[in-house]
Design a protein around this motif. Structure first.
Motif, short mmCIF file in Angstrom:
data_model
loop_
_atom_site.label_atom_id
_atom_site.label_comp_id
_atom_site.label_asym_id
_atom_site.label_seq_id
_atom_site.Cartn_x
_atom_site.Cartn_y
_atom_site.Cartn_z
N LEU A 188 0.83 -1.21 0.00
CA LEU A 188 0.00 0.00 0.00
C LEU A 188 0.86 1.26 0.00
CD1 LEU A 188 -2.70 -1.15 2.58
CD2 LEU A 188 -2.99 -0.99 0.09
N SER A 189 1.97 1.22 0.75
CA SER A 189 2.86 2.39 0.81
C SER A 189 3.53 2.64 -0.54
CB SER A 189 3.93 2.17 1.89
OG SER A 189 3.33 2.14 3.16
N LEU A 190 3.89 1.58 -1.24
CA LEU A 190 4.48 1.76 -2.57
C LEU A 190 3.46 2.35 -3.53
CD1 LEU A 190 6.66 -1.48 -2.93
CD2 LEU A 190 7.46 0.87 -2.59
N HIS A 191 2.20 1.92 -3.42
CA HIS A 191 1.14 2.54 -4.23
C HIS A 191 1.05 4.03 -3.92
CE1 HIS A 191 -1.23 -0.25 -6.67
NE2 HIS A 191 -1.12 -1.17 -5.71
N LEU A 192 1.10 4.37 -2.64
CA LEU A 192 1.01 5.77 -2.23
C LEU A 192 2.19 6.58 -2.79
CD1 LEU A 192 -0.93 7.52 -0.52
CD2 LEU A 192 0.53 7.03 1.45
N ALA A 193 3.38 5.99 -2.74
CA ALA A 193 4.56 6.67 -3.28
C ALA A 193 4.41 6.89 -4.78
CB ALA A 193 5.82 5.84 -2.99
N ILE A 194 3.91 5.89 -5.48
CA ILE A 194 3.73 6.00 -6.93
C ILE A 194 2.70 7.08 -7.25
CG2 ILE A 194 2.76 4.78 -8.92
CD1 ILE A 194 4.26 2.26 -7.74
N HIS A 195 1.65 7.13 -6.47
CA HIS A 195 0.64 8.17 -6.69
C HIS A 195 1.27 9.55 -6.59
CE1 HIS A 195 -2.64 10.93 -5.60
NE2 HIS A 195 -3.34 10.20 -6.44
N GLU A 196 2.10 9.75 -5.58
CA GLU A 196 2.78 11.04 -5.39
C GLU A 196 3.74 11.31 -6.55
OE1 GLU A 196 3.90 14.68 -3.72
OE2 GLU A 196 2.15 13.40 -3.38
N GLN A 197 4.50 10.31 -6.96
CA GLN A 197 5.44 10.48 -8.07
C GLN A 197 4.70 10.90 -9.34
OE1 GLN A 197 7.25 6.61 -8.20
NE2 GLN A 197 8.86 7.17 -6.75
N LEU A 198 3.58 10.26 -9.61
CA LEU A 198 2.81 10.59 -10.81
C LEU A 198 2.22 12.01 -10.73
CD1 LEU A 198 1.00 7.19 -11.34
CD2 LEU A 198 2.80 8.18 -12.79
N ILE A 236 3.43 14.62 -9.43
CA ILE A 236 4.42 15.68 -9.66
C ILE A 236 5.41 15.34 -10.78
CG2 ILE A 236 4.24 16.60 -7.31
CD1 ILE A 236 6.86 15.12 -6.64
N ASP A 237 5.15 14.24 -11.47
CA ASP A 237 6.03 13.75 -12.55
C ASP A 237 7.49 13.72 -12.09
OD1 ASP A 237 6.55 12.67 -15.07
OD2 ASP A 237 7.02 14.62 -15.93
N GLN A 238 7.68 13.02 -10.98
CA GLN A 238 9.03 12.90 -10.42
C GLN A 238 9.29 11.45 -10.08
OE1 GLN A 238 12.37 14.03 -10.03
NE2 GLN A 238 11.13 15.87 -10.09
N PRO A 239 10.26 10.81 -10.65
CA PRO A 239 11.26 11.36 -11.55
C PRO A 239 10.67 11.73 -12.91
CG PRO A 239 11.65 9.01 -11.21
CD PRO A 239 10.50 9.40 -10.33
N PRO A 240 11.28 12.71 -13.55
CA PRO A 240 10.74 13.19 -14.83
C PRO A 240 10.57 12.05 -15.83
CG PRO A 240 12.47 14.64 -14.05
CD PRO A 240 12.47 13.44 -13.13
N GLY A 241 9.42 12.05 -16.47
CA GLY A 241 9.11 11.05 -17.48
C GLY A 241 8.23 9.92 -16.98
N ILE A 242 8.05 9.83 -15.66
CA ILE A 242 7.26 8.72 -15.12
C ILE A 242 5.79 8.83 -15.53
CG2 ILE A 242 6.82 9.82 -12.87
CD1 ILE A 242 7.11 6.99 -11.64
N ARG A 243 5.28 10.05 -15.59
CA ARG A 243 3.86 10.23 -15.92
C ARG A 243 3.58 9.80 -17.36
NH1 ARG A 243 2.22 15.92 -15.13
NH2 ARG A 243 2.47 15.48 -12.92
N VAL A 244 4.45 10.19 -18.30
CA VAL A 244 4.25 9.82 -19.70
C VAL A 244 4.33 8.30 -19.87
CG1 VAL A 244 5.29 9.96 -22.00
CG2 VAL A 244 5.05 12.02 -20.62
N ALA A 245 5.30 7.68 -19.20
CA ALA A 245 5.43 6.22 -19.30
C ALA A 245 4.21 5.53 -18.70
CB ALA A 245 6.71 5.77 -18.60
N GLU A 292 -0.30 0.62 -12.35
CA GLU A 292 0.36 0.97 -11.09
C GLU A 292 1.21 -0.19 -10.59
OE1 GLU A 292 -2.50 2.27 -8.20
OE2 GLU A 292 -3.07 4.01 -9.40
N HIS A 293 0.72 -1.41 -10.78
CA HIS A 293 1.49 -2.57 -10.33
C HIS A 293 2.77 -2.76 -11.15
CE1 HIS A 293 -1.29 -5.02 -7.53
NE2 HIS A 293 -1.37 -3.72 -7.31
N VAL A 294 2.76 -2.36 -12.39
CA VAL A 294 3.99 -2.39 -13.19
C VAL A 294 4.99 -1.40 -12.58
CG1 VAL A 294 5.02 -1.84 -15.43
CG2 VAL A 294 2.89 -3.16 -15.32
N LEU A 295 4.54 -0.20 -12.26
CA LEU A 295 5.42 0.78 -11.62
C LEU A 295 5.90 0.28 -10.27
CD1 LEU A 295 4.18 2.60 -13.88
CD2 LEU A 295 4.32 4.46 -12.23
N LEU A 296 4.99 -0.33 -9.52
CA LEU A 296 5.33 -0.86 -8.21
C LEU A 296 6.45 -1.90 -8.32
CD1 LEU A 296 2.69 -1.49 -5.56
CD2 LEU A 296 4.49 -3.15 -5.83
#
Length: 143
Positions: free
Chosen positions: A71-81, A83-92, A106-110
């Motif tokens: 759940l925490s990794l999901h939360l981290a990914i949500h935050e990353q998306l 603010i697009d940090q690291p750059p390019g994560i949102r487009v991918a 999200e599970h792929v990112l996780l």
């Protein structure tokens, strides 16, 4: 919560879930935490029992993912998306979403994030944000 204890993380997710079930107002990250929890019915019993949540252990030997890490990794990914940090994560991520639903993407990112964190821990180094985004881009068919 920048450096919460294990119990604080568990209490946070349990509290957000309880508030969601009781239709109480959610604030800040609780909104996202409750949404993430809602998409994981396999954790609902655990999240509804804070005492059990605080006392249960998940070890690599058991072969089970720690639900609070997940759940925490999901939360981290949500935050990353957001603010697009690291750059390019949102487009991918958006590219992945053209091929699968949001939760599966999200599970792929996780998976990529977990691998990147594991590698940094193993090597005793900082997390390689470029390698992280590169792994996501490869999964999204961008490389």
């Amino acid at each position: 919560m920048f450096n919460p204890s294990r119990d604080q993380v568990r209490d946070f997710f349990c509290s957000a879930w309880t508030k969601h079930l009781d239709r109480m107002p959610l604030v800040g990250a609780e909104v996202t935490a409750a949404d993430i929890a809602a998409r994981h019915p396999e954790y609902h019993t655990l999240l509804s029992n804070p005492e059990m949540a605080r006392n249960q252990e998940w070890t690599p030997d058991s072969g089970q993912m720690n639900p609070f890490l997940h759940l925490s990794l999901h939360l981290a990914i949500h935050e990353q998306l957001s603010i697009d940090q690291p750059p390019g994560i949102r487009v991918a991520f958006e590219r992945l979403r053209t091929r699968m639903d949001t939760h599966d993407a999200e599970h792929v990112l996780l998976e990529c994030l977990g691998e990147t964190i594991w590698r940094a821990q193993r090597e005793g180094s900082q997390m390689d944000a470029l390698a992280y985004v590169d792994a996501i881009q490869r999964k999204a068919g961008m490389r």
